[in-house]
Every structure is written in structure tokens, then in C-alpha cells.
Write an enzyme that holds these catalytic residues in place. Structure first.
Site, PDB file in Angstrom:
ATOM      1  N   LEU A   1      11.669   1.778 -15.603  1.00  0.00           N
ATOM      2  CA  LEU A   1      13.121   1.664 -15.435  1.00  0.00           C
ATOM      3  C   LEU A   1      13.660   2.844 -14.645  1.00  0.00           C
ATOM      4  O   LEU A   1      12.984   3.861 -14.492  1.00  0.00           O
ATOM      5  CB  LEU A   1      13.767   1.586 -16.822  1.00  0.00           C
ATOM      6  CG  LEU A   1      13.333   0.354 -17.644  1.00  0.00           C
ATOM      7  CD1 LEU A   1      13.745   0.492 -19.100  1.00  0.00           C
ATOM      8  CD2 LEU A   1      13.899  -0.919 -17.034  1.00  0.00           C
ATOM      9  N   PRO A   2      14.917   2.739 -14.151  1.00  0.00           N
ATOM     10  CA  PRO A   2      15.431   3.792 -13.268  1.00  0.00           C
ATOM     11  C   PRO A   2      15.570   5.175 -13.920  1.00  0.00           C
ATOM     12  O   PRO A   2      15.127   6.165 -13.344  1.00  0.00           O
ATOM     13  CB  PRO A   2      16.799   3.255 -12.833  1.00  0.00           C
ATOM     14  CG  PRO A   2      16.714   1.777 -13.017  1.00  0.00           C
ATOM     15  CD  PRO A   2      15.803   1.564 -14.192  1.00  0.00           C
TER      16      PRO A   2
ATOM     17  N   THR B   1      10.330   7.731 -14.596  1.00  0.00           N
ATOM     18  CA  THR B   1      10.531   9.183 -14.501  1.00  0.00           C
ATOM     19  C   THR B   1      11.894   9.489 -15.100  1.00  0.00           C
ATOM     20  O   THR B   1      12.923   9.112 -14.529  1.00  0.00           O
ATOM     21  CB  THR B   1      10.501   9.642 -13.033  1.00  0.00           C
ATOM     22  OG1 THR B   1       9.253   9.262 -12.463  1.00  0.00           O
ATOM     23  CG2 THR B   1      10.665  11.152 -12.937  1.00  0.00           C
TER      24      THR B   1
ATOM     25  N   LYS C   1       5.294  15.946 -14.902  1.00  0.00           N
ATOM     26  CA  LYS C   1       5.837  15.302 -13.687  1.00  0.00           C
ATOM     27  C   LYS C   1       6.892  16.205 -13.029  1.00  0.00           C
ATOM     28  O   LYS C   1       6.924  16.365 -11.806  1.00  0.00           O
ATOM     29  CB  LYS C   1       6.441  13.947 -14.082  1.00  0.00           C
ATOM     30  CG  LYS C   1       7.281  13.264 -13.034  1.00  0.00           C
ATOM     31  CD  LYS C   1       6.468  12.452 -12.070  1.00  0.00           C
ATOM     32  CE  LYS C   1       7.388  11.794 -11.047  1.00  0.00           C
ATOM     33  NZ  LYS C   1       6.689  11.250  -9.924  1.00  0.00           N
TER      34      LYS C   1
ATOM     35  N   LYS D   1      16.763  13.384  -7.508  1.00  0.00           N
ATOM     36  CA  LYS D   1      16.720  12.992  -8.933  1.00  0.00           C
ATOM     37  C   LYS D   1      15.658  13.810  -9.674  1.00  0.00           C
ATOM     38  O   LYS D   1      15.917  14.384 -10.733  1.00  0.00           O
ATOM     39  CB  LYS D   1      16.401  11.498  -9.048  1.00  0.00           C
ATOM     40  CG  LYS D   1      16.161  11.039 -10.480  1.00  0.00           C
ATOM     41  CD  LYS D   1      15.468   9.692 -10.586  1.00  0.00           C
ATOM     42  CE  LYS D   1      14.971   9.472 -12.015  1.00  0.00           C
ATOM     43  NZ  LYS D   1      14.169   8.275 -12.197  1.00  0.00           N
TER      44      LYS D   1
HETATM   45  P1  NAD Z   1      13.841   0.315  -8.774  1.00  0.00           P
HETATM   46  O1  NAD Z   1      15.289   0.613  -8.826  1.00  0.00           O
HETATM   47  O2  NAD Z   1      13.243  -0.311  -7.562  1.00  0.00           O
HETATM   48  O3  NAD Z   1      13.446  -0.628 -10.026  1.00  0.00           O
HETATM   49  C1  NAD Z   1      14.008  -0.532 -11.302  1.00  0.00           C
HETATM   50  C2  NAD Z   1      14.044  -1.934 -11.897  1.00  0.00           C
HETATM   51  O4  NAD Z   1      14.481  -1.855 -13.254  1.00  0.00           O
HETATM   52  C3  NAD Z   1      15.012  -2.874 -11.167  1.00  0.00           C
HETATM   53  O5  NAD Z   1      14.342  -4.067 -10.802  1.00  0.00           O
HETATM   54  C4  NAD Z   1      16.112  -3.131 -12.205  1.00  0.00           C
HETATM   55  O6  NAD Z   1      16.679  -4.420 -12.097  1.00  0.00           O
HETATM   56  C5  NAD Z   1      15.330  -2.976 -13.489  1.00  0.00           C
HETATM   57  N1  NAD Z   1      16.152  -2.692 -14.661  1.00  0.00           N
HETATM   58  C6  NAD Z   1      17.123  -1.752 -14.789  1.00  0.00           C
HETATM   59  N2  NAD Z   1      17.611  -1.759 -16.040  1.00  0.00           N
HETATM   60  C7  NAD Z   1      16.930  -2.729 -16.707  1.00  0.00           C
HETATM   61  C8  NAD Z   1      16.982  -3.226 -18.040  1.00  0.00           C
HETATM   62  N3  NAD Z   1      17.837  -2.727 -18.954  1.00  0.00           N
HETATM   63  N4  NAD Z   1      16.130  -4.226 -18.384  1.00  0.00           N
HETATM   64  C9  NAD Z   1      15.266  -4.740 -17.482  1.00  0.00           C
HETATM   65  N5  NAD Z   1      15.183  -4.311 -16.195  1.00  0.00           N
HETATM   66  C10 NAD Z   1      16.000  -3.319 -15.831  1.00  0.00           C
HETATM   67  O7  NAD Z   1      13.100   1.696  -9.099  1.00  0.00           O
HETATM   68  P2  NAD Z   1      11.581   2.082  -8.777  1.00  0.00           P
HETATM   69  O8  NAD Z   1      11.482   2.676  -7.421  1.00  0.00           O
HETATM   70  O9  NAD Z   1      10.687   0.950  -9.174  1.00  0.00           O
HETATM   71  O10 NAD Z   1      11.394   3.298  -9.810  1.00  0.00           O
HETATM   72  C11 NAD Z   1      11.213   3.081 -11.202  1.00  0.00           C
HETATM   73  C12 NAD Z   1      10.920   4.429 -11.852  1.00  0.00           C
HETATM   74  O11 NAD Z   1       9.748   4.988 -11.239  1.00  0.00           O
HETATM   75  C13 NAD Z   1      12.034   5.464 -11.655  1.00  0.00           C
HETATM   76  O12 NAD Z   1      12.163   6.201 -12.844  1.00  0.00           O
HETATM   77  C14 NAD Z   1      11.535   6.319 -10.491  1.00  0.00           C
HETATM   78  O13 NAD Z   1      12.046   7.636 -10.534  1.00  0.00           O
HETATM   79  C15 NAD Z   1      10.031   6.288 -10.758  1.00  0.00           C
HETATM   80  N6  NAD Z   1       9.193   6.537  -9.565  1.00  0.00           N
HETATM   81  C16 NAD Z   1       9.479   5.937  -8.379  1.00  0.00           C
HETATM   82  C17 NAD Z   1       8.662   6.178  -7.279  1.00  0.00           C
HETATM   83  C18 NAD Z   1       8.951   5.528  -5.952  1.00  0.00           C
HETATM   84  O14 NAD Z   1       8.359   5.959  -4.949  1.00  0.00           O
HETATM   85  N7  NAD Z   1       9.803   4.512  -5.889  1.00  0.00           N
HETATM   86  C19 NAD Z   1       7.546   7.003  -7.399  1.00  0.00           C
HETATM   87  C20 NAD Z   1       7.246   7.575  -8.629  1.00  0.00           C
HETATM   88  C21 NAD Z   1       8.084   7.323  -9.726  1.00  0.00           C
END
Ligand code: NAD
Length: 297
Positions: free
Chosen positions: A65-66, A98, A173, A248
Site C-alpha cells: 500500500l502507499p 514502505t 529501508k 517520501k
Molecule cells: P501505487 O500507488 O502504484 O500502488 C498502490 C496501490 O494500493 C494502488 O493500486 C491503490 O489503489 C491501492 N490501495 C490504496 N489503498 C488501498 C486500500 N485501502 N485497499 C486496497 N488497495 C489500496 O504504489 P507502488 O509504486 O506500487 O508502491 C507501493 C509501496 O511500495 C509504497 O509504499 C512505495 O513507497 C513502495 N515502493 C515503491 C517502489 C517503486 O519503485 N514504485 C519501490 C520500492 C518500494
């Protein structure tokens, strides 16, 4: 084969869940965005109507999740009516998002009180590593839970570390991404300084790679356009790891430092520089574009 509920199918969670399906697990998914669920359904997952429906009787619950507020609301709910209240000791819970270490500790302790194994399991590696199943996981929780966690995490990543108790994965992390920001800025600064004296950035990179300045940013993610064909810098700083996400992560690292009463001057400077770069409209660009900020000074 395990039964898995996967919640949060965004840029990272989508490909991670697909890898679990491909590895032969029975995966039930939920996301607030129906299109994200449909994509997983096409890949072979079952779609649940709600997060609560997804977790019924599964071996593992995985969330991607975000931010911390989403994780807290999902597991703890408004007054203890979150997903944890629907689970028992037969389910292992892994949050790969994260988030702030405090929320990870709170959810971990609440799970422990209820006899449920929980690990904060944030990842290193971006969307390509999520798709390729090569993520690194940094886990915080009990040793017994870690043994169960690694069985399923191995189908989404290749390096799986037990960092310590609940919250330790998020601390690890935060430490890593703060260091990444610092050496990306340092690498950019060194390359620009040499270039201003007429040195070829490729030659200077080769010199520093064979010397004590060697680091990951220089080795696999060179920020200078044209030095490394595969790096985002050689493609207009697209795609890659967004400045928005680095800001972030640096905010989370600052909270981790403050939580220990620790002054981290380099981390603070890196956070300030990335925040300014973000305000200048670079949020969606790769974080190695910080070179352009230094070039503009
Ligand atoms: P994203 O915004 O693409 O995806 C998040 C998903 O969660 C979305 O599809 C959203 O609809 C869903 N969501 C939000 N609230 C929800 C709920 N209550 N119930 C169900 N679904 C829900 O984000 P991402 O890029 O996939 O990143 C996810 C996590 O991974 C974050 O914490 C980010 O910091 C971490 N991260 C991202 C990367 C990257 O390169 N994108 C790398 C390492 C870590």
C-alpha cells in the site's frame, strides 16, 4: 502451494502478485481500483469484493500500500475492527509497503498480542525488480515468523534479510534509501565538478570506479547522460525511481533519525536538496536527475 490474499495491486504490488500466481500459489486479490484487480484476474488470480473477503482462511496476507495511514487503517481499522481482527495464528501477515517504522511497530505489536505472526517486509528494487522477481526484502518481526515469510517472499525476490524485531525492516529501508540519496548526490557532484574542468564524464566514471569513490550510483545507475546506455539519465531520466518517492523515503528516514534522537546532517541535506528538486517540477522524474539541479547552481 500456499493460499495468499494480496492487497494493493499498484506499480509494485501488481507484478509481485503475478509472480505468486506464476509460482503456483492460490492468490486472491483486492484493490480499490477495479482495473488493477481485472489485470490480476486475467493472470489467474481470484478477485475478492473486499479486503475482508480476501483474507478468509488464507496462509498469508500480503499488503503493498502507499503509506502508513493505509496500512494502519487496513490492519487495525478505526477501533480494532481491521483485518487483524479477522485472523488467527494460522495466517502470516507481511506488509511490504514502505511506511513509518512507528506504524510498523504498532501493527506488529497488535498482531503479536493477538497471536498472529506479522513482519514489516519493505523492498529494495523498483518496478523492474518487482516484475523480474528479484526484489530484496528487509523483514522486521519474530524469528519464527521470518521462517514462514521467507518461503513466500522467495517467489518475489532473491535477497531476504531478517533485520530484527517489528519495525526493523522499515528502519533498514530508511537507512538504505538515505544512503542511496547521499551517494547519488555525491556522485553527481563529483562528475559535474570534473566535467567543468573539461574531463569526459565517462573517463572520470571509469577512474572513480577503479578507485575508492566506487559506489552503486556510479556502477549501475550513472546520473550523467550518455555515460551508461541503460541508465535513466540516458533516456531523459525516464523511467526509474521517482523523485516523489525519494522525497517520501527521505521523510521516513528523518522520522527514524528523530525517533532515536540522532542528528543526521547528510541525510537532512539530501532531503532538502531533493525537496527543492521536487518543487522545481521534477517529482515524476528519476531521482538521478538531481544532477541537473547541481548543474543549474
Ligand atoms: P501505487 O500507488 O502504484 O500502488 C498502490 C496501490 O494500493 C494502488 O493500486 C491503490 O489503489 C491501492 N490501495 C490504496 N489503498 C488501498 C486500500 N485501502 N485497499 C486496497 N488497495 C489500496 O504504489 P507502488 O509504486 O506500487 O508502491 C507501493 C509501496 O511500495 C509504497 O509504499 C512505495 O513507497 C513502495 N515502493 C515503491 C517502489 C517503486 O519503485 N514504485 C519501490 C520500492 C518500494
Amino acid at each position: 502451494m500456499a493460499t495468499v490474499a494480496f492487497i494493493g495491486l499498484g506499480n509494485m504490488g501488481g507484478p509481485m502478485a503475478k509472480n505468486l500466481v506464476a509460482a503456483g500459489h492460490a492468490v486472491t486479490v483486492f484493490d480499490l481500483v477495479p482495473e488493477a484487480c481485472a489485470e490480476l484476474e486475467a493472470a489467474g488470480a481470484s478477485v475478492a469484493e473486499t479486503a475482508a473477503a480476501a483474507v478468509a482462511g488464507v496462509d498469508y496476507v500480503i499488503t503493498m500500500l502507499p503509506a502508513g495511514k493505509h496500512v494502519r487503517a487496513t490492519y487495525l481499522g478505526d477501533d480494532g475492527n481491521g483485518l487483524l481482527s479477522l485472523l488467527d495464528g494460522s495466517t502470516t501477515v507481511l506488509d511490504c509497503s514502505t511506511i513509518d517504522a512507528e506504524t510498523a511497530r504498532d501493527v506488529g505489536l497488535a498482531a503479536k498480542d493477538m497471536g498472529i505472526g506479522f513482519m514489516d517486509s519493505p523492498v529494495s528494487g523498483g518496478v523492474a525488480a518487482a516484475a523480474g522477481g528479484t526484489l530484496a526484502f528487509m523483514c522486521g518481526g519474530e524469528a519464527e515468523t521470518f521462517e514462514k515469510a521467507r518461503l513466500i517472499l522467495a517467489d518475489m525476490g532473491k535477497n531476504i534479510f531478517h533485520a530484527g524485531p517489528a519495525g526493523a525492516g522499515q528502519v533498514a529501508k530508511g537507512c538504505n534509501n538515505m544512503l542511496l540519496a547521499i551517494h547519488m548526490i555525491g556522485t553527481s557532484e563529483a562528475l559535474e565538478m570534473g566535467a567543468r574542468h573539461g574531463l569526459d564524464p565517462k573517463v572520470l566514471s571509469d577512474i572513480m570506479l577503479a578507485s575508492s569513490g566506487r559506489n552503486w550510483s556510479l556502477e549501475v545507475y550513472n546520473p550523467y547522460p550518455g555515460v551508461m546506455e541503460t541508465a535513466p539519465a540516458s533516456n531523459g531520466y525516464q523511467p526509474g525511481f521517482m523523485v516523489d518517492l525519494m522525497v517520501k523515503d527521505l521523510g521516513l528516514a528523518m522520522a527514524i533519525a528523530e525517533g532515536a534522537g540522532f542528528d543526521n546532517p547528510m541525510g537532512q541535506l539530501a532531503r532538502d536538496l531533493y525537496e527543492e528538486h521536487q518543487k522545481d517540477g521534477n517529482g515524476p522524474r528519476d531521482f538521478s536527475s538531481i544532477l541537473e539541479k547541481l548543474q543549474s547552481e
